[in-house]
Design a protein around this motif. Structure first.
Motif, mmCIF file in Angstrom:
data_model
loop_
_atom_site.group_PDB
_atom_site.id
_atom_site.type_symbol
_atom_site.label_atom_id
_atom_site.label_comp_id
_atom_site.label_asym_id
_atom_site.label_seq_id
_atom_site.Cartn_x
_atom_site.Cartn_y
_atom_site.Cartn_z
ATOM 1 N N TYR A 41 -21.122 -34.126 25.486
ATOM 2 C CA TYR A 41 -20.150 -33.086 25.843
ATOM 3 C C TYR A 41 -19.482 -32.486 24.605
ATOM 4 C CZ TYR A 41 -16.055 -30.835 27.843
ATOM 5 O OH TYR A 41 -15.090 -29.915 28.175
ATOM 6 N N SER A 42 -19.256 -33.311 23.570
ATOM 7 C CA SER A 42 -18.575 -32.794 22.381
ATOM 8 C C SER A 42 -19.366 -31.661 21.740
ATOM 9 C CB SER A 42 -18.347 -33.925 21.371
ATOM 10 O OG SER A 42 -19.590 -34.492 20.967
ATOM 11 N N ILE A 43 -20.700 -31.752 21.783
ATOM 12 C CA ILE A 43 -21.539 -30.673 21.234
ATOM 13 C C ILE A 43 -21.378 -29.414 22.070
ATOM 14 C CG2 ILE A 43 -23.916 -29.957 20.773
ATOM 15 C CD1 ILE A 43 -24.551 -32.952 20.296
ATOM 16 N N ILE A 44 -21.381 -29.589 23.412
ATOM 17 C CA ILE A 44 -21.228 -28.440 24.314
ATOM 18 C C ILE A 44 -19.837 -27.834 24.156
ATOM 19 C CG2 ILE A 44 -21.136 -27.747 26.746
ATOM 20 C CD1 ILE A 44 -23.171 -30.008 27.301
ATOM 21 N N ALA A 45 -18.827 -28.689 24.043
ATOM 22 C CA ALA A 45 -17.443 -28.215 23.974
ATOM 23 C C ALA A 45 -17.176 -27.444 22.697
ATOM 24 C CB ALA A 45 -16.488 -29.403 24.082
ATOM 25 N N ARG A 46 -17.759 -27.890 21.558
ATOM 26 C CA ARG A 46 -17.528 -27.191 20.302
ATOM 27 C C ARG A 46 -18.049 -25.757 20.349
ATOM 28 N NH1 ARG A 46 -18.455 -32.302 17.759
ATOM 29 N NH2 ARG A 46 -20.693 -31.857 17.584
ATOM 30 N N LYS A 47 -19.127 -25.566 21.126
ATOM 31 C CA LYS A 47 -19.713 -24.230 21.227
ATOM 32 C C LYS A 47 -18.888 -23.311 22.119
ATOM 33 C CE LYS A 47 -24.459 -25.922 20.675
ATOM 34 N NZ LYS A 47 -25.780 -26.072 21.349
ATOM 35 N N SER A 48 -18.282 -23.898 23.175
ATOM 36 C CA SER A 48 -17.632 -23.055 24.179
ATOM 37 C C SER A 48 -16.105 -23.135 24.166
ATOM 38 C CB SER A 48 -18.130 -23.431 25.581
ATOM 39 O OG SER A 48 -17.886 -24.805 25.824
ATOM 40 N N VAL A 49 -15.566 -24.316 23.843
ATOM 41 C CA VAL A 49 -14.123 -24.518 23.926
ATOM 42 C C VAL A 49 -13.463 -24.524 22.561
ATOM 43 C CG1 VAL A 49 -12.299 -26.074 24.728
ATOM 44 C CG2 VAL A 49 -14.408 -25.827 26.050
ATOM 45 N N GLY A 50 -14.059 -25.217 21.641
ATOM 46 C CA GLY A 50 -13.493 -25.319 20.305
ATOM 47 C C GLY A 50 -12.552 -26.491 20.176
ATOM 48 N N SER A 51 -11.420 -26.461 20.909
ATOM 49 C CA SER A 51 -10.440 -27.533 20.832
ATOM 50 C C SER A 51 -9.811 -27.759 22.202
ATOM 51 C CB SER A 51 -9.356 -27.188 19.814
ATOM 52 O OG SER A 51 -8.406 -28.230 19.724
ATOM 53 N N SER A 52 -9.408 -29.014 22.432
ATOM 54 C CA SER A 52 -8.736 -29.398 23.679
ATOM 55 C C SER A 52 -8.033 -30.716 23.422
ATOM 56 C CB SER A 52 -9.750 -29.541 24.815
ATOM 57 O OG SER A 52 -10.551 -30.693 24.619
ATOM 58 N N PRO A 53 -7.090 -31.110 24.304
ATOM 59 C CA PRO A 53 -6.398 -32.401 24.098
ATOM 60 C C PRO A 53 -7.362 -33.578 23.986
ATOM 61 C CG PRO A 53 -5.231 -31.102 25.734
ATOM 62 C CD PRO A 53 -6.494 -30.356 25.427
ATOM 63 N N LEU A 54 -8.418 -33.584 24.805
ATOM 64 C CA LEU A 54 -9.356 -34.703 24.746
ATOM 65 C C LEU A 54 -10.142 -34.678 23.444
ATOM 66 C CD1 LEU A 54 -10.583 -37.173 26.122
ATOM 67 C CD2 LEU A 54 -12.281 -35.663 27.173
ATOM 68 N N ILE A 55 -10.555 -33.488 23.017
ATOM 69 C CA ILE A 55 -11.300 -33.392 21.751
ATOM 70 C C ILE A 55 -10.435 -33.886 20.602
ATOM 71 C CG2 ILE A 55 -12.276 -31.752 20.098
ATOM 72 C CD1 ILE A 55 -13.243 -30.097 22.484
ATOM 73 N N ASP A 56 -9.163 -33.463 20.569
ATOM 74 C CA ASP A 56 -8.265 -33.914 19.506
ATOM 75 C C ASP A 56 -8.060 -35.421 19.564
ATOM 76 O OD1 ASP A 56 -8.024 -31.285 18.783
ATOM 77 O OD2 ASP A 56 -6.128 -30.966 19.847
ATOM 78 N N PHE A 57 -7.906 -35.969 20.785
ATOM 79 C CA PHE A 57 -7.708 -37.410 20.928
ATOM 80 C C PHE A 57 -8.934 -38.169 20.434
ATOM 81 C CE2 PHE A 57 -8.410 -41.266 23.428
ATOM 82 C CZ PHE A 57 -7.241 -41.967 23.185
ATOM 83 N N MET A 58 -10.107 -37.710 20.798
ATOM 84 C CA MET A 58 -11.330 -38.427 20.417
ATOM 85 C C MET A 58 -11.596 -38.334 18.917
ATOM 86 S SD MET A 58 -12.401 -39.912 23.110
ATOM 87 C CE MET A 58 -14.022 -40.463 22.589
ATOM 88 N N LYS A 59 -11.055 -37.311 18.262
ATOM 89 C CA LYS A 59 -11.227 -37.191 16.808
ATOM 90 C C LYS A 59 -10.341 -38.184 16.065
ATOM 91 C CE LYS A 59 -12.499 -32.285 16.448
ATOM 92 N NZ LYS A 59 -12.034 -30.941 15.999
ATOM 93 N N LYS A 60 -9.136 -38.457 16.617
ATOM 94 C CA LYS A 60 -8.148 -39.199 15.838
ATOM 95 C C LYS A 60 -7.784 -40.571 16.415
ATOM 96 C CE LYS A 60 -5.846 -34.804 14.707
ATOM 97 N NZ LYS A 60 -4.567 -34.058 14.831
ATOM 98 N N ASP A 61 -7.501 -40.604 17.722
ATOM 99 C CA ASP A 61 -6.729 -41.723 18.255
ATOM 100 C C ASP A 61 -7.475 -42.712 19.139
ATOM 101 O OD1 ASP A 61 -4.478 -40.578 17.055
ATOM 102 O OD2 ASP A 61 -4.118 -39.296 18.801
ATOM 103 N N TYR A 62 -8.690 -42.437 19.546
ATOM 104 C CA TYR A 62 -9.269 -43.284 20.593
ATOM 105 C C TYR A 62 -9.485 -44.725 20.138
ATOM 106 C CZ TYR A 62 -14.148 -43.479 18.888
ATOM 107 O OH TYR A 62 -15.287 -43.741 18.191
#
Length: 642
Positions: free
Chosen positions: A617-638
């Motif tokens: 999903y992260s690959i799909i999201a980067r193409k269409s969404v760019g950023s979201s709370p879940l994307i930010d969380f998975m980059k830093k805090d998970y």
């Protein structure tokens, strides 16, 4: 057995005033210990403390010679409850009635508590039955007209029928009975008693009071009727019997010299001449104390009670002058005799060849009420053998009564196996993925998986049984049981349903929630949500060990399928759009669960299905969404989630 009248235990005063009760300490609380001391009240009273282990009580409960019905009758016979109840009724009989058919009176501050008595003369009862009919009226017919007793219906017996004229009389008295209920419904002890048709009103009033009480209430009204006709059909009897605490609240005293209890059931009785086929539909509930000149006997099994009432009625009609059939039966004399006689005759009356204690007990009881037990050639007659057979079935039903607590400790052991498996599965992608992918491995791994499958199957059978039985129960009993077992049921659902989801998707299926989910999981979750308003929930500040949404892994699997559809260039535009919506919903849902610490840290294990989905999903999201709370969380805090 110990202690002595020489020890005035209640006379000890440590400047805290007279003791309220005296009991043995822990050292003397062993199985079979009995202590007798002078009672707290003067006048020759005694205190008796009997200590029995749980396993001993369990054996006693199902012993043919020890049942709740017999115990209640013996208690009442040796106390003054029956006499006090009949005295209250007799006082009404002495007065001139201003109410058609049934009169009532309240007696407060009696030695045995508050007594509410209902009385009807034999002539009034006979007039009602002969003039207005013996017909039953169904609960369906009463809807919208007089639906006061709709609560009696259960899931198993939703509709039932009651004596039409008893309901009519109750309806006539409703305003006065409503005031009685408001004023005395919470009195304790409370005795509701009635004679003849008044007994039917007493029974209906008691049911009305019981409906307003929680299933775990320890203080309930006791209904004692004298010479009362039967009240309802088999469904009515079963609906009352489904609530053991209700059924045990009724004691019906019937004399062999009183024709009125047989009015609605005895085809042999000339008083019931002209009765319709409906007379055969009436069935008894509660405990019956059957009385004759020779003694009395107690029965609570409905089929046996019905046949004995018919037999007693038939014998009475054969032995009586038709002019005397409708004579008033004074139960005062009968009750005086009861106090001087035991419930059953001595054992010496029995044929020495009878070794079955149940058969022996029933023969003694039948003889005590003057019912023949033998036919031609000294062979037991059909009434005796049928009574014994019914009693055996009744005991088996009591023994097999649904009680989830009996196997609860075993199920805790099964849950412990799954908890152990969850802990050791962390190295294999977590609980869900280890089970889903663990088709091979070492011999120990295979053996462990077989054990988990076995425990999984046992737990599922146990909880399916619980859910099925709770559904059958009357609503108020079912709700109480659901709340009592809510914690265990929720833990089971959160622990076991992921394994069902793993099996489902391993086989290549889709849409578990709508196509594959078992109904018992749906109900357990529904009951949990219904109970939420009654729960005190503190704010969570750390991750839970079990994911709160037992369908979480089904959502993960569907999200993976949606990613596959988006990565598949051959999918239709409609499928692409639906998959994007599904992924957006799931992303938001996951983030909310993470914020509230409602997911287990194991979902972030590298081999887990959730992380598989995230990588897709992260690959799909980067193409269409760019950023979201879940994307930010998975980059830093998970990694710090736990």
């Amino acid at each position: 057995m110990g202690s002595s009248p020489r020890f005035p235990m209640y006379e000890n005063d440590f400047e805290w005033e007279k003791p309220f009760t005296v009991q043995n300490g822990r050292a003397n609380k062993f199985d079979g210990n009995i202590s007798v001391i002078p009672g707290r009240n003067s006048g020759g009273s005694i205190d008796l403390e009997v200590i029995l282990a749980p396993e001993t009580m369990a054996v006693l409960e199902f012993d043919p010679e020890f049942s709740s019905g017999l115990e209640l009758a013996n208690l009442l016979v040796t106390s003054d409850l029956l006499q006090c109840s009949w005295e209250a009724i007799s006082e009404i009989h002495k007065q001139t009635s201003t109410t058609p058919h049934v009169s009532y009176k309240v007696y407060e501050n009696r030695p045995n508590g508050t007594i509410i008595a209902f009385a009807s003369s034999n002539q009034d009862t006979l007039s009602l039955v002969q003039t207005l009919g013996r017909d039953l009226v169904s609960s369906e017919e009463l809807k919208g007209v007089f639906d006061l007793f709709g609560f009696v219906g259960t899931n198993v017996n939703p509709s039932f029928s009651v004596h039409k004229e008893a309901v009519n009389v109750f309806s006539f008295l409703l305003n006065e009975l409503t005031l009685l209920k408001a004023q005395y419904g919470n009195s304790s002890p409370l005795i509701i008693t009635g004679h003849s048709l008044g007994g039917s009103i007493a029974s209906l009033f008691t049911l009305w009071l019981l409906d307003g009480m929680p299933p775990n209430a320890t203080k309930r009204p006791l209904c004692i009727t004298f010479g009362s006709p039967l009240l309802g059909d088999k469904s009515f009897q079963q609906a009352v019997s489904e609530r053991p605490t209700w059924n045990s609240s009724f004691l019906h005293v019937v004399s062999s010299q009183d024709p009125f209890p047989q009015l609605l059931i005895a085809p042999y009785n000339s008083v019931a001449a002209g009765s319709t086929s409906q007379t055969r539909l009436y069935e008894p509930f509660g405990t019956f104390l059957l009385c004759a000149e020779s003694g009395c006997a107690c029965f609570e099994e409905p089929e046996s009670t019905l046949e004995l009432l018919k037999a007693m009625g038939s014998k009475f009609v054969r032995n009586q002058n038709p002019q005397n059939i409708l004579c008033f039966t004074d139960y005062r004399v009968i009750l005086e005799n009861l106090k001087h006689k035991s419930i059953c005759k001595e054992i010496s009356q029995l044929d020495g060849s009878i070794m079955d204690p149940l058969l022996a007990g029933i023969i003694l009881q039948l003889k005590s009420i003057g019912v023949e037990t033998q036919g031609d050639g000294g062979v037991l007659n059909s009434l005796t053998t049928n009574t014994v057979a019914s009693a055996k079935k009744f005991l088996i039903r009591k023994r097999n009564v649904f009680d989830p607590s009996k196997k609860l400790n075993d199920r805790k052991v099964d849950m412990a196996y799954l908890e152990w498996y969850k802990k050791v599965a962390e190295d294999e992608g977590g609980y869900y993925d280890s089970y889903k992918n663990g088709q091979s491995g070492s011999r120990d791994d295979i053996r462990s998986r077989e054990e988990i499958i076995k425990r999984h199957r046992i737990l599922t059978q146990y909880w399916k049984k619980i859910v099925s039985e709770v559904q059958k129960m009357p609503q108020e009993v079912g709700v109480s049981l659901r709340r009592r077992w809510l914690y265990s049921g929720t833990n089971y659902r959160r622990m076991v349903e992921p394994l069902d989801i793993a099996d489902y998707y391993r086989k290549g299926h889709k849409d578990y929630i709508t196509q594959g989910r078992s109904g018992h999981y749906i109900l357990l979750e529904q009951w949990f949500n219904e109970a939420k308003p009654f729960q005190v929930v503190s704010e969570r500040n750390k991750a839970c060990s079990l994911i709160e949404d037992s369908c979480f892994w089904a959502h993960v699997e569907e999200a993976i399928i949606s990613c596959d559809i988006l990565n598949d260039g051959q999918s239709s535009p409609e499928d692409q759009r639906s998959s994007k919506e599904n992924l957006n919903r799931f992303e938001n849902c996951v983030m909310d669960m993470i914020k509230n610490y409602e997911v287990s840290p194991e979902i972030f294990l590298p081999q887990s299905s959730f992380m598989k989905w995230w990588r897709m999903y992260s690959i799909i999201a980067r193409k269409s969404v760019g950023s979201s709370p879940l994307i930010d969380f998975m980059k830093k805090d998970y990694r710090n989630y736990a």
